[in-house]
Design a protein around this motif. Structure first.
Motif, short mmCIF file in Angstrom:
data_model
loop_
_atom_site.label_atom_id
_atom_site.label_comp_id
_atom_site.label_asym_id
_atom_site.label_seq_id
_atom_site.Cartn_x
_atom_site.Cartn_y
_atom_site.Cartn_z
N THR A 1 0.82 -1.21 0.00
CA THR A 1 0.00 0.00 0.00
C THR A 1 0.86 1.25 0.00
O THR A 1 1.84 1.34 0.73
CB THR A 1 -0.88 0.03 1.27
OG1 THR A 1 -1.63 -1.17 1.35
CG2 THR A 1 -1.85 1.19 1.25
N LEU A 2 0.48 2.21 -0.82
CA LEU A 2 1.02 3.57 -0.75
C LEU A 2 -0.06 4.39 -0.08
O LEU A 2 -1.18 4.49 -0.60
CB LEU A 2 1.33 4.13 -2.14
CG LEU A 2 1.71 5.62 -2.18
CD1 LEU A 2 3.00 5.88 -1.39
CD2 LEU A 2 1.84 6.10 -3.61
N GLY A 3 0.24 4.93 1.10
CA GLY A 3 -0.76 5.68 1.85
C GLY A 3 -0.35 7.13 2.04
O GLY A 3 0.83 7.47 2.02
N PHE A 4 -1.36 7.97 2.22
CA PHE A 4 -1.15 9.40 2.47
C PHE A 4 -1.85 9.77 3.76
O PHE A 4 -2.96 9.31 4.04
CB PHE A 4 -1.71 10.23 1.31
CG PHE A 4 -0.96 10.05 0.03
CD1 PHE A 4 0.11 10.86 -0.27
CD2 PHE A 4 -1.30 9.04 -0.85
CE1 PHE A 4 0.83 10.69 -1.46
CE2 PHE A 4 -0.60 8.86 -2.04
CZ PHE A 4 0.47 9.68 -2.34
N SER A 5 -1.22 10.62 4.56
CA SER A 5 -1.83 11.06 5.82
C SER A 5 -2.71 12.28 5.56
O SER A 5 -2.80 12.79 4.43
CB SER A 5 -0.74 11.42 6.82
OG SER A 5 -0.17 12.68 6.50
N ASP A 6 -3.30 12.78 6.62
CA ASP A 6 -4.13 13.97 6.51
C ASP A 6 -3.30 15.22 6.22
O ASP A 6 -3.85 16.27 5.90
CB ASP A 6 -4.98 14.17 7.76
CG ASP A 6 -4.13 14.38 9.00
OD1 ASP A 6 -3.04 13.81 9.10
OD2 ASP A 6 -4.58 15.12 9.89
N LYS A 7 -1.98 15.11 6.31
CA LYS A 7 -1.09 16.24 6.01
C LYS A 7 -0.88 16.40 4.50
O LYS A 7 -0.35 17.41 4.04
CB LYS A 7 0.26 16.08 6.68
CG LYS A 7 0.17 15.92 8.19
CD LYS A 7 -0.46 17.11 8.85
CE LYS A 7 -0.55 16.90 10.35
NZ LYS A 7 -1.43 17.82 10.99
N ALA A 8 -1.28 15.40 3.71
CA ALA A 8 -1.16 15.47 2.26
C ALA A 8 -2.29 16.32 1.69
O ALA A 8 -3.44 16.22 2.12
CB ALA A 8 -1.22 14.06 1.67
N ASN A 9 -1.97 17.16 0.73
CA ASN A 9 -2.96 18.04 0.10
C ASN A 9 -3.67 17.32 -1.04
O ASN A 9 -3.52 17.66 -2.20
CB ASN A 9 -2.28 19.31 -0.41
CG ASN A 9 -1.70 20.14 0.69
OD1 ASN A 9 -2.27 20.23 1.77
ND2 ASN A 9 -0.55 20.73 0.45
#
Length: 162
Positions: free
Chosen positions: A121-129
């Motif tokens: 998985t490539l995941g993004f946090s809530d800090k990603a726009n």
């Protein structure tokens, strides 16, 4: 007359002793939490301004330790992210390769072996726009990377740090 005895609370029995399963964390999740604690201790030892090189060496060590095909995915993702978001600092996060800005993780790579899943998985946090309307994806399953997937990831990473 005898004084009333205080009721004492019995300690809970160990789940290992009784052989019963609990609904708590899996062994993989507990291992990830232990890794996160070790990462936080290492960051504290390095100081507030942790060297970018230290984080990258930790990240690369995690990638090298991955079994194939996840190792190849991790190496390729590292190259894509570094090329498209050079201001992100490589580090580890819960034992996974991750990339942060100002100490906050923006994106991470989770090996399929980490929690015994069928895909990485490539995941993004809530800090990603990546906000788009009222709903948007924050994690992407990876089985292999072709030129089309690499282009999509490049665009996502650029957008995430914009």
């Amino acid at each position: 007359m005898k004084p009333a005895k205080k009721k004492t609370q019995k300690s809970p029995k160990s789940t290992k002793a009784t052989g019963k399963n609990t609904k708590g964390y899996s062994s993989e999740e507990r291992a990830a939490m232990r890794e996160r604690i070790q990462e936080m201790k290492a960051d504290a030892r390095r100081g507030v301004r942790a060297e970018k090189a230290d984080g990258e060496s930790d990240l690369l060590a995690k990638i090298v330790a991955l079994p194939q095909p996840d190792r190849a995915l991790g190496e390729r993702l590292h190259a894509i992210i570094k090329a498209n978001a050079p201001d992100l600092s490589p580090r580890t996060w819960y034992g996974m390769p991750a990339y942060a800005r100002d100490g906050n993780v923006v994106c991470f790579f989770q090996s399929s072996q980490k929690f015994k899943t069928r895909y990485a998985t490539l995941g993004f946090s809530d800090k990603a726009n990546l906000d788009e309307g009222k709903m948007w994806p924050t994690a992407f399953a990876l089985k292999e990377l072709t030129a089309a997937e690499e282009a999509k990831i490049s665009a996502l990473v650029k957008r995430a740090v914009s």
